[in-house]
Every structure is written in C-alpha cells, then in structure tokens.
Design a protein around this motif. Structure first.
Motif, PDB file in Angstrom:
ATOM      1  N   THR A  43       1.070  -0.917  -0.462  1.00 20.25           N
ATOM      2  CA  THR A  43      -0.266  -0.058  -0.302  1.00 20.25           C
ATOM      3  C   THR A  43       0.958   0.972  -0.157  1.00 20.25           C
ATOM      4  O   THR A  43       0.725   2.584  -1.076  1.00 20.25           O
ATOM      5  CB  THR A  43      -1.315  -0.347   1.367  1.00 20.25           C
ATOM      6  N   VAL A  46       2.586   1.267  -3.739  1.00 17.99           N
ATOM      7  CA  VAL A  46       1.679   2.048  -4.815  1.00 17.99           C
ATOM      8  C   VAL A  46       0.871   4.021  -3.877  1.00 17.99           C
ATOM      9  O   VAL A  46       0.691   5.049  -5.217  1.00 17.99           O
ATOM     10  CB  VAL A  46       0.050   1.091  -4.640  1.00 17.99           C
ATOM     11  N   ASP A  47       1.248   4.540  -2.882  1.00 24.16           N
ATOM     12  CA  ASP A  47       0.571   5.141  -2.488  1.00 24.16           C
ATOM     13  C   ASP A  47       1.271   6.470  -2.863  1.00 24.16           C
ATOM     14  O   ASP A  47       1.333   7.700  -3.719  1.00 24.16           O
ATOM     15  CB  ASP A  47       0.453   5.323  -1.230  1.00 24.16           C
ATOM     16  N   ARG A  48       2.778   6.109  -2.994  1.00 24.98           N
ATOM     17  CA  ARG A  48       4.406   7.055  -2.851  1.00 24.98           C
ATOM     18  C   ARG A  48       4.464   6.782  -4.617  1.00 24.98           C
ATOM     19  O   ARG A  48       4.790   8.098  -5.246  1.00 24.98           O
ATOM     20  CB  ARG A  48       5.570   6.086  -2.988  1.00 24.98           C
ATOM     21  N   ALA A  49       3.707   6.275  -5.360  1.00 23.40           N
ATOM     22  CA  ALA A  49       3.689   5.850  -7.254  1.00 23.40           C
ATOM     23  C   ALA A  49       2.603   7.194  -7.362  1.00 23.40           C
ATOM     24  O   ALA A  49       3.197   7.553  -8.821  1.00 23.40           O
ATOM     25  CB  ALA A  49       3.677   4.814  -7.025  1.00 23.40           C
ATOM     26  N   ARG A  50       1.406   6.824  -6.842  1.00 23.40           N
ATOM     27  CA  ARG A  50       0.681   7.899  -7.265  1.00 23.40           C
ATOM     28  C   ARG A  50       1.158   9.407  -6.687  1.00 23.40           C
ATOM     29  O   ARG A  50       0.740  10.168  -7.893  1.00 23.40           O
ATOM     30  CB  ARG A  50      -0.680   7.044  -6.455  1.00 23.40           C
ATOM     31  N   GLU A  53       3.764  10.266 -10.088  1.00 22.09           N
ATOM     32  CA  GLU A  53       2.332   9.954 -11.165  1.00 22.09           C
ATOM     33  C   GLU A  53       1.964  11.662 -11.280  1.00 22.09           C
ATOM     34  O   GLU A  53       0.982  12.030 -12.340  1.00 22.09           O
ATOM     35  CB  GLU A  53       1.606   9.367 -11.134  1.00 22.09           C
ATOM     36  N   ALA A  54       1.200  11.845 -10.225  1.00 19.26           N
ATOM     37  CA  ALA A  54       0.573  13.285  -9.887  1.00 19.26           C
ATOM     38  C   ALA A  54       1.458  14.376 -10.175  1.00 19.26           C
ATOM     39  O   ALA A  54       1.209  15.108 -11.026  1.00 19.26           O
ATOM     40  CB  ALA A  54      -0.520  13.424  -8.253  1.00 19.26           C
ATOM     41  N   ASP A  75       8.237  -0.026  -9.140  1.00 21.40           N
ATOM     42  CA  ASP A  75       7.426  -1.220 -10.048  1.00 21.40           C
ATOM     43  C   ASP A  75       8.224  -2.180  -9.383  1.00 21.40           C
ATOM     44  O   ASP A  75       7.636  -3.481  -9.575  1.00 21.40           O
ATOM     45  CB  ASP A  75       8.181  -1.019 -11.493  1.00 21.40           C
TER      46      ASP A  75
END
Length: 155
Positions: A43, A46-50, A53-54, A75
C-alpha cells in the motif's frame, strides 16, 4: 508412526488430533500477520507511486530523470512484494489444506500421513520463499533511500 497418531478411536485420541492441528493453526496466524505487513508495504509503495505520477514532469524538466528512476524502483518493489504475498497466501492455503485433511483422515479412517507431512513441508517452503522475497524487497528499499552525505553534515 504418524499413521498411529491419526488413528483415533477415543476422546483422548481426538484431543491429540486437535493438538496436532493447532500447530499449523498457530503458524497460520503468523502467516496472517506477515500478510498484513506485506500488504501494508505494498500500500505504501503504491501510494508513493501515485504521488510521483500526479506530479510527473515533462522530459525536459530537471526532476524527470529522478522521477523515472524512482518509479522504476517502486515498480520493482511492487513486483517483489506481490510475489511475497502470493507465496505467503499459497503457504496459508497449503496449511489450511493440511488441517482440513487431518480431520478428514481422522473421520474417514484414511492413513495418508506422508502426504500431509509433504504438504506441511511445502507450506514451510512457500513461507520461506515469501520471507526471502520480503528480505530482497527491504534491501531494494534501503538501497533506494540512501541519504546524501552533504545532507548528513558529516565532518
């Protein structure tokens, strides 16, 4: 020897069967805790990747190369943790199967203790593999978070 343990014809024998089933059940509890920890790590990744990405920048921006590098690391970490979750879950399924098969063997009078022992060993091997993936992911994460010496102000 295990065939004798599974051949139960009395209440004390049933109690013995239940005690034998408790060891895998306690291990199952531990696997549940490991799965919770792994999903928590996933989790956070994924939060860090989002977040990246933002705020993703165009190719000509100075931060773009760093963002791409960090997304590639995230990834890789997601893949490793996902494999660890898969293996831990497979281990839990194997353990549940062992516990259920122990009672079915007891009730039906079957004697397939070697098969159960092999399934228990498989569950442990899957758990070891899962923990190995966890160790690899932690190493990747630590390597990715190196703090520059100039920020540490070492003399």
């Amino acid at each position: 020897m295990l065939e004798d343990i599974f051949h139960v014809s009395s209440l004390p024998g049933l109690a013995s069967t239940i005690q034998l089933a408790l060891a895998p059940a306690f291990l199952l509890n531990g696997i549940g805790i490991i799965l919770s920890m792994l999903t928590g790590r996933l989790t956070r990744i994924v939060d860090r990747a989002r977040v990246i990405e933002a705020d993703f920048t165009p190719r000509d921006h100075p931060l773009h190369v760093h963002q791409v590098h960090e997304l590639r690391l995230l990834d890789r970490r997601m893949t490793i943790v996902n494999n660890a979750v898969f293996l831990a879950t497979a281990s839990a399924v194997a353990l549940c199967t062992v516990v259920a098969a122990m009672f079915i063997a007891r009730l039906a009078g079957f004697g397939f203790a070697r098969t159960l022992a092999a399934m228990f060993a498989l569950a442990l091997i899957l758990l070891i593999a899962s923990l190995t993936f966890f160790l690899v992911e932690v190493r990747v994460a630590v390597r990715a978070i190196r703090i520059r010496d100039e920020l540490l102000e070492r003399s």
